[in-house]
Enzyme design. Structure first.
Site, mmCIF file in Angstrom:
data_model
loop_
_atom_site.group_PDB
_atom_site.id
_atom_site.type_symbol
_atom_site.label_atom_id
_atom_site.label_comp_id
_atom_site.label_asym_id
_atom_site.label_seq_id
_atom_site.Cartn_x
_atom_site.Cartn_y
_atom_site.Cartn_z
ATOM 1 C CE LYS A 12 -3.725 -2.537 2.204
ATOM 2 N NZ LYS A 12 -4.442 -2.902 3.431
ATOM 3 C CD GLN B 116 -3.365 -4.484 6.542
ATOM 4 O OE1 GLN B 116 -3.489 -3.450 5.895
ATOM 5 N NE2 GLN B 116 -3.759 -5.648 6.080
ATOM 6 C CG ASP C 225 -9.551 -0.482 4.957
ATOM 7 O OD1 ASP C 225 -9.273 -0.948 3.837
ATOM 8 O OD2 ASP C 225 -8.784 -0.526 5.938
HETATM 9 N N1 GUN Z 1 -6.704 -7.100 6.297
HETATM 10 C C1 GUN Z 1 -7.013 -7.870 5.220
HETATM 11 N N2 GUN Z 1 -7.541 -7.113 4.237
HETATM 12 C C2 GUN Z 1 -7.575 -5.853 4.702
HETATM 13 C C3 GUN Z 1 -8.013 -4.616 4.147
HETATM 14 O O1 GUN Z 1 -8.510 -4.524 3.012
HETATM 15 N N3 GUN Z 1 -7.858 -3.533 4.949
HETATM 16 C C4 GUN Z 1 -7.350 -3.604 6.192
HETATM 17 N N4 GUN Z 1 -7.266 -2.489 6.894
HETATM 18 N N5 GUN Z 1 -6.944 -4.727 6.738
HETATM 19 C C5 GUN Z 1 -7.056 -5.846 5.994
#
Ligand code: GUN
Length: 249
Positions: A17, A61, A84
């Site tokens: 990211k 995350q 998200d």
């Molecule tokens: N953990 C697995 N997929 C994601 C996601 O798309 N966003 C976040 N914040 N954590 C995750």
């Protein structure tokens, strides 16, 4: 981006990211906190980011270490910075089809389906998995496009037969290469959201790609299929948030 603890998969996701932010020209700030961070400390950081004008999008995350409650943390992210789309207000907006942020992975899946030229309207769509991050919002997005949607899970009877009805099959269950050729209809669009390690530690999806690739009309690989799309959608949400915060049309 906030990451707590040292889960290796989460570290890879956050790194990817960060790279994507750099590639599109966004500033990103990474907060890597130790596994023993308290709820109070994490909430204090979220609050600081909520009030920081340089920050348009906040991503915590998941999964968080066990002593921290995902729900409490997510509930405290500002709704208009929740790129998200995990906050209950944004989840509710997804339900009624009135959204500014689309959930990243399901939105990426929709883009992949669109890229095949397949019309979702009227199609049998089967989603394997009912997580809040993928299965449930995925079903909503397919429904908004007028698909006939079935959500399956561990209690589903004769999963194979249900999957074989699917014109569009989305696997988001977290079981290495579970979906074999006898789970899919000839010519189906097969989208693999899984991210697993097999018995040799090799990264693989929920779909047995080699077994299914001849029978499927379209199929996505792991890695290199849904993963990059999730990140692209995160960038899109962040751009949407930035434009809104800065009054840009
Ligand atoms: N953990 C697995 N997929 C994601 C996601 O798309 N966003 C976040 N914040 N954590 C995750």
């Amino acid at each position: 981006m906030v990451i707590v603890g040292d889960d290796p998969a989460s570290q890879v996701y956050v790194k990817n990211k960060e790279k994507a932010c750099e590639a599109v020209g966004f500033n990103s700030f990474k907060y890597a906190l130790p596994a023993e961070t308290t709820e109070e400390e994490l909430l204090a950081l979220v609050d600081k980011l909520n009030n920081d004008d340089r920050v348009d999008g906040i991503l915590v995350q998941l999964p968080l270490p066990k002593h921290l409650d995902d729900k409490i943390i997510i509930n405290n992210i500002r709704v208009d910075k929740d790129v998200d789309a995990f906050h209950p207000v944004n989840v509710g907006k997804i339900m009624i089809g009135d959204y500014s942020f689309l959930p990243c992975t399901p939105a990426g899946v929709m883009e992949l389906i669109k890229s095949t030229g397949t019309e979702v309207a009227g199609k049998e769509c089967v989603v394997i998995g009912r997580s809040n991050i993928v299965g449930k919002p995925q079903a909503m997005l397919l429904l908004h496009e007028n698909g006939t949607v079935t959500i399956t899970h561990s209690k589903t009877k004769d999963l194979k037969a249900v999957c074989r009805r699917a014109d569009i099959l989305v696997a988001a269950v977290g079981r290495a290469r579970m979906v074999k050729a006898d789970y899919i209809k000839e010519g189906a669009v097969v989208i693999d959201v899984g991210m697993n390690r097999d018995e040799n530690g090799k990264l693989c999806g929920d779909v047995d790609f080699e077994d299914c690739k001849e029978k499927a009309g379209f199929i996505t690989p792991v890695p290199g299929g849904v993963g990059p799309m999730t990140i692209a959608m995160l960038m899109k949400n962040t751009l949407t948030a930035g434009k809104e915060h800065h009054g840009i049309k």
